[in-house]
Design a protein around this motif. Structure first.
Motif, mmCIF file in Angstrom:
data_model
loop_
_atom_site.group_PDB
_atom_site.id
_atom_site.type_symbol
_atom_site.label_atom_id
_atom_site.label_comp_id
_atom_site.label_asym_id
_atom_site.label_seq_id
_atom_site.Cartn_x
_atom_site.Cartn_y
_atom_site.Cartn_z
ATOM 1 N N ILE A 5 0.858 -1.184 0.000
ATOM 2 C CA ILE A 5 0.000 0.000 0.000
ATOM 3 C C ILE A 5 0.897 1.238 0.000
ATOM 4 C CG2 ILE A 5 -1.854 -1.168 1.259
ATOM 5 C CD1 ILE A 5 -1.057 0.608 3.691
ATOM 6 N N SER A 6 0.349 2.346 -0.424
ATOM 7 C CA SER A 6 1.090 3.606 -0.382
ATOM 8 C C SER A 6 0.360 4.603 0.504
ATOM 9 C CB SER A 6 1.238 4.195 -1.791
ATOM 10 O OG SER A 6 1.873 5.468 -1.719
ATOM 11 N N LEU A 7 1.091 5.143 1.461
ATOM 12 C CA LEU A 7 0.594 6.269 2.255
ATOM 13 C C LEU A 7 1.466 7.496 2.033
ATOM 14 C CD1 LEU A 7 -0.504 4.606 5.613
ATOM 15 C CD2 LEU A 7 -1.926 5.911 4.051
ATOM 16 N N HIS A 8 2.186 7.485 0.922
ATOM 17 C CA HIS A 8 3.030 8.628 0.575
ATOM 18 C C HIS A 8 2.144 9.687 -0.090
ATOM 19 C CE1 HIS A 8 6.131 11.073 -1.326
ATOM 20 N NE2 HIS A 8 6.987 10.522 -0.490
ATOM 21 N N GLY A 9 1.921 10.774 0.637
ATOM 22 C CA GLY A 9 1.066 11.832 0.112
ATOM 23 C C GLY A 9 -0.411 11.500 0.146
ATOM 24 N N ARG A 10 -0.782 10.477 0.905
ATOM 25 C CA ARG A 10 -2.174 10.044 0.955
ATOM 26 C C ARG A 10 -2.639 9.919 2.398
ATOM 27 N NH1 ARG A 10 -2.220 5.109 -3.532
ATOM 28 N NH2 ARG A 10 -0.836 6.112 -5.020
ATOM 29 N N VAL A 11 -3.933 10.129 2.591
ATOM 30 C CA VAL A 11 -4.544 9.918 3.900
ATOM 31 C C VAL A 11 -5.189 8.533 3.950
ATOM 32 C CG1 VAL A 11 -6.330 10.704 5.497
ATOM 33 C CG2 VAL A 11 -4.939 12.377 4.264
ATOM 34 N N ASP A 12 -5.913 8.186 2.893
ATOM 35 C CA ASP A 12 -6.608 6.905 2.854
ATOM 36 C C ASP A 12 -5.759 5.846 2.166
ATOM 37 O OD1 ASP A 12 -8.973 7.809 4.097
ATOM 38 O OD2 ASP A 12 -9.646 8.711 2.215
ATOM 39 N N PHE A 13 -6.016 4.594 2.505
ATOM 40 C CA PHE A 13 -5.324 3.503 1.840
ATOM 41 C C PHE A 13 -6.294 2.351 1.604
ATOM 42 C CE2 PHE A 13 -4.454 3.226 6.389
ATOM 43 C CZ PHE A 13 -4.776 1.909 6.713
ATOM 44 N N ASP A 14 -5.891 1.450 0.732
ATOM 45 C CA ASP A 14 -6.760 0.372 0.293
ATOM 46 C C ASP A 14 -6.790 -0.734 1.345
ATOM 47 O OD1 ASP A 14 -8.228 -1.526 -0.996
ATOM 48 O OD2 ASP A 14 -6.989 -1.601 -2.805
ATOM 49 N N LEU A 15 -7.936 -0.889 2.005
ATOM 50 C CA LEU A 15 -8.058 -1.890 3.055
ATOM 51 C C LEU A 15 -8.054 -3.314 2.510
ATOM 52 C CD1 LEU A 15 -10.675 -0.223 5.422
ATOM 53 C CD2 LEU A 15 -8.223 -0.459 5.783
ATOM 54 N N GLN A 16 -8.281 -3.462 1.211
ATOM 55 C CA GLN A 16 -8.243 -4.804 0.621
ATOM 56 C C GLN A 16 -6.826 -5.368 0.602
ATOM 57 O OE1 GLN A 16 -11.316 -5.487 -2.756
ATOM 58 N NE2 GLN A 16 -10.555 -3.417 -3.057
ATOM 59 N N ASN A 17 -5.817 -4.485 0.689
ATOM 60 C CA ASN A 17 -4.424 -4.924 0.616
ATOM 61 C C ASN A 17 -3.652 -4.719 1.905
ATOM 62 O OD1 ASN A 17 -4.479 -5.781 -2.099
ATOM 63 N ND2 ASN A 17 -4.297 -3.666 -2.793
ATOM 64 N N PHE A 18 -4.337 -4.332 2.969
ATOM 65 C CA PHE A 18 -3.644 -4.043 4.228
ATOM 66 C C PHE A 18 -3.865 -5.178 5.224
ATOM 67 C CE2 PHE A 18 -3.263 -1.796 8.396
ATOM 68 C CZ PHE A 18 -1.914 -1.498 8.284
ATOM 69 N N LEU A 19 -2.777 -5.789 5.664
ATOM 70 C CA LEU A 19 -2.792 -6.890 6.624
ATOM 71 C C LEU A 19 -3.639 -8.070 6.154
ATOM 72 C CD1 LEU A 19 -2.912 -5.123 10.120
ATOM 73 C CD2 LEU A 19 -0.941 -5.825 8.764
ATOM 74 N N GLN A 20 -3.680 -8.287 4.854
ATOM 75 C CA GLN A 20 -4.367 -9.457 4.313
ATOM 76 C C GLN A 20 -3.376 -10.583 4.032
ATOM 77 O OE1 GLN A 20 -7.832 -9.372 4.280
ATOM 78 N NE2 GLN A 20 -7.249 -7.517 5.361
ATOM 79 N N ASN A 21 -2.194 -10.233 3.528
ATOM 80 C CA ASN A 21 -1.134 -11.196 3.303
ATOM 81 C C ASN A 21 -0.269 -11.283 4.570
ATOM 82 O OD1 ASN A 21 0.489 -13.025 1.917
ATOM 83 N ND2 ASN A 21 0.751 -11.698 0.133
ATOM 84 N N LYS A 22 0.730 -12.146 4.547
ATOM 85 C CA LYS A 22 1.603 -12.294 5.716
ATOM 86 C C LYS A 22 2.329 -10.991 6.034
ATOM 87 C CE LYS A 22 5.187 -15.321 7.633
ATOM 88 N NZ LYS A 22 6.044 -16.512 7.393
ATOM 89 N N ASN A 59 -13.657 -0.024 1.017
ATOM 90 C CA ASN A 59 -13.188 1.333 1.320
ATOM 91 C C ASN A 59 -14.307 2.357 1.458
ATOM 92 O OD1 ASN A 59 -10.340 0.606 1.307
ATOM 93 N ND2 ASN A 59 -10.583 0.402 -0.905
ATOM 94 N N ASN A 60 -15.577 1.923 1.420
ATOM 95 C CA ASN A 60 -16.668 2.800 1.836
ATOM 96 C C ASN A 60 -16.441 3.230 3.282
ATOM 97 O OD1 ASN A 60 -19.493 1.142 0.171
ATOM 98 N ND2 ASN A 60 -18.223 2.826 -0.518
ATOM 99 N N LEU A 61 -16.989 4.372 3.658
ATOM 100 C CA LEU A 61 -17.046 4.766 5.066
ATOM 101 C C LEU A 61 -18.453 4.460 5.574
ATOM 102 C CD1 LEU A 61 -16.091 6.052 7.688
ATOM 103 C CD2 LEU A 61 -16.655 8.295 6.722
ATOM 104 N N LEU A 62 -18.544 3.608 6.595
ATOM 105 C CA LEU A 62 -19.816 3.222 7.198
ATOM 106 C C LEU A 62 -19.947 3.832 8.580
ATOM 107 C CD1 LEU A 62 -22.393 1.415 7.531
ATOM 108 C CD2 LEU A 62 -20.844 -0.375 8.390
ATOM 109 N N TRP A 63 -21.051 4.536 8.818
ATOM 110 C CA TRP A 63 -21.409 4.979 10.161
ATOM 111 C C TRP A 63 -22.360 3.957 10.764
ATOM 112 C CZ3 TRP A 63 -22.778 10.942 10.261
ATOM 113 C CH2 TRP A 63 -21.605 11.684 10.024
ATOM 114 N N ASP A 64 -22.048 3.486 11.975
ATOM 115 C CA ASP A 64 -22.912 2.552 12.701
ATOM 116 C C ASP A 64 -23.402 3.280 13.943
ATOM 117 O OD1 ASP A 64 -24.165 0.509 14.025
ATOM 118 O OD2 ASP A 64 -22.460 -0.860 14.020
ATOM 119 N N ILE A 65 -24.658 3.688 13.915
ATOM 120 C CA ILE A 65 -25.218 4.539 14.973
ATOM 121 C C ILE A 65 -26.045 3.680 15.923
ATOM 122 C CG2 ILE A 65 -26.745 6.495 15.453
ATOM 123 C CD1 ILE A 65 -25.934 7.564 12.667
#
Length: 393
Positions: free
Chosen positions: A113-130, A235-241
């Motif tokens: 994933i890249s967080l260089h110059g970014r706030v959001d990142f792709d959750l599909q690729n974060f901590l999914q592999n080893k 990567n949708n933002l879900l509010w759970d109220i």
């Protein structure tokens, strides 16, 4: 003709280029490079792109990028905008390959994933592999601390690659969640390699997997219906109220890799939510404690999905405001289990002229040899699609 070449790891010079650069009319690089010559142009990405697109058929141009031009590089983006017969790429070692070679790790075990110059990142690729390899800027560590705020330190092992290829490079383990950001110069180039030290849980959870106050959990079958009707996308933002145990938001993350913000006012339930977020390794989530409606005006984030599972009468009165906060093409789903609340919800929505669908859902279970009927409470679901304004007019 344009040649896009990577300078590999290390200092910002052309010494890693293993070909003759004297034949080029122009050499383009960014301002970090130390090289100086009359034909060298130090340009920002946008300026470099404009120059290359305007002059690719007039000059022999060398565009030097850091690391590998085939790895999260501006070079590949520009190459795709040029005629194929007018551009070639000369690859070099990427920071990912360099780190894997140093640590004897197979690149097939690593997502990026890249967080260089970014706030959001792709959750599909974060901590999914080893392993997850992270391209960083000076804000990345703080951003990751926030995203992993409900993690325990033992859940991950993090290795920093600091100034890779420089004479003073460092490759060492750090405690990411407690890292002192003043201990190094974060404006220098660095990357992170995060190893997942936990086994991912099943994406569909049983009710017993959640710590909860009695009666304060959306049952498994209702969670499935709720998540299905929210039409969630990665990567949708879900509010759970009125989050209760947090089970809906947690399973939404596990199944669809969405960002979540949970609202809960009951302090006992809040403690259960915190434990559940930790137990299920939920990333990129926020927990807001108190009356949900008191947060709505102050939150700048724009949710693509809103689920109202609780919160009481005061939240119901705020449904029009929630509709305003919802992103265009977003969905709001409201659960009601009493006719009193259902009638109030419909009155509020009708007065605000908000269109909706309503579904009545019931489930009956049987015990023994189908001789004891055990009815469940009725569930009413109100589904609202927010159309773009131009479609409404």
């Amino acid at each position: 003709m344009v040649t896009i070449a990577g300078n590999g790891m290390g200092d910002y010079t052309f010494t890693n280029l293993d070909f003759d650069i004297s034949s080029f009319d122009k050499i383009i690089c960014d301002s970090n490079f130390k090289e100086e010559a009359s034909n060298i142009l130090k340009l920002k990405y946008k300026e470099a792109k404009e120059y290359l697109l305007e002059n690719y058929d007039k000059e022999e141009i060398l565009y030097v990028v850091t690391g590998s031009p085939l790895f999260f590089s501006a070079g590949t983006i520009i190459a795709k905008n040029l005629p194929k017969d007018r551009v070639k790429i000369v690859n070099n070692t990427s920071s990912k390959t360099y780190m894997c070679e140093k640590l004897f790790i197979s690149e097939t075990e690593v997502d990026v994933i890249s967080l260089h110059g970014r706030v959001d990142f792709d959750l599909q690729n974060f901590l999914q592999n080893k392993y997850t390899f992270v391209l960083c800027d000076k804000f990345t560590i703080a951003r990751l601390k926030s995203a992993l705020s409900f993690f325990e330190a033992k859940s991950i092992t993090t290795t920093i690659g600091y100034k890779l290829g420089f004479v003073d490079e460092k490759i060492e383990e750090i405690d990411l969640l407690n890292f002192d950001e003043n201990s190094i110069d974060l404006s220098q180039p660095f990357v992170l390699l995060i190893k997942k030290e936990f086994e991912s849980k099943n994406i569909i959870s049983e009710d017993v997997e959640f710590e909860t106050e009695r009666g304060m959990i959306t049952k498994k079958y209702k969670r499935q219906l709720t998540l299905q009707n929210l039409d969630l996308e990665p990567n949708n933002l879900l509010w759970d109220i009125g989050a209760g145990s947090g089970s809906c938001a947690i399973e939404a993350f596990k199944r669809y890799k969405v960002k979540t913000t949970l609202f809960e006012k009951n302090e006992t339930r809040v403690e259960f939510i915190k434990q559940n977020l930790t137990n299920h390794y939920v990333v990129n989530t926020k927990l807001l404690v108190g009356e949900a409606q008191e947060y709505f005006d102050s939150l700048e984030e724009i949710p693509q999905r809103i689920f109202v599972g609780g919160g009481g009468v005061e939240v119901i009165k705020q449904l029009p405001k929630l509709y305003e906060k919802l992103d265009n093409d977003g969905i709001m789903l409201i659960n009601a289990i009493t006719l009193k609340h259902l009638n109030l919800m419909l009155t509020v929505l009708n007065e605000a002229k908000i269109e909706y669908e309503i579904h009545s859902i019931s489930l009956t279970t049987y015990k023994g040899k189908l001789d004891l009927v055990e009815p469940e409470r009725q569930l009413f679901q109100i589904k609202i699609y927010k159309k773009k304004k131009e479609e409404e007019n």
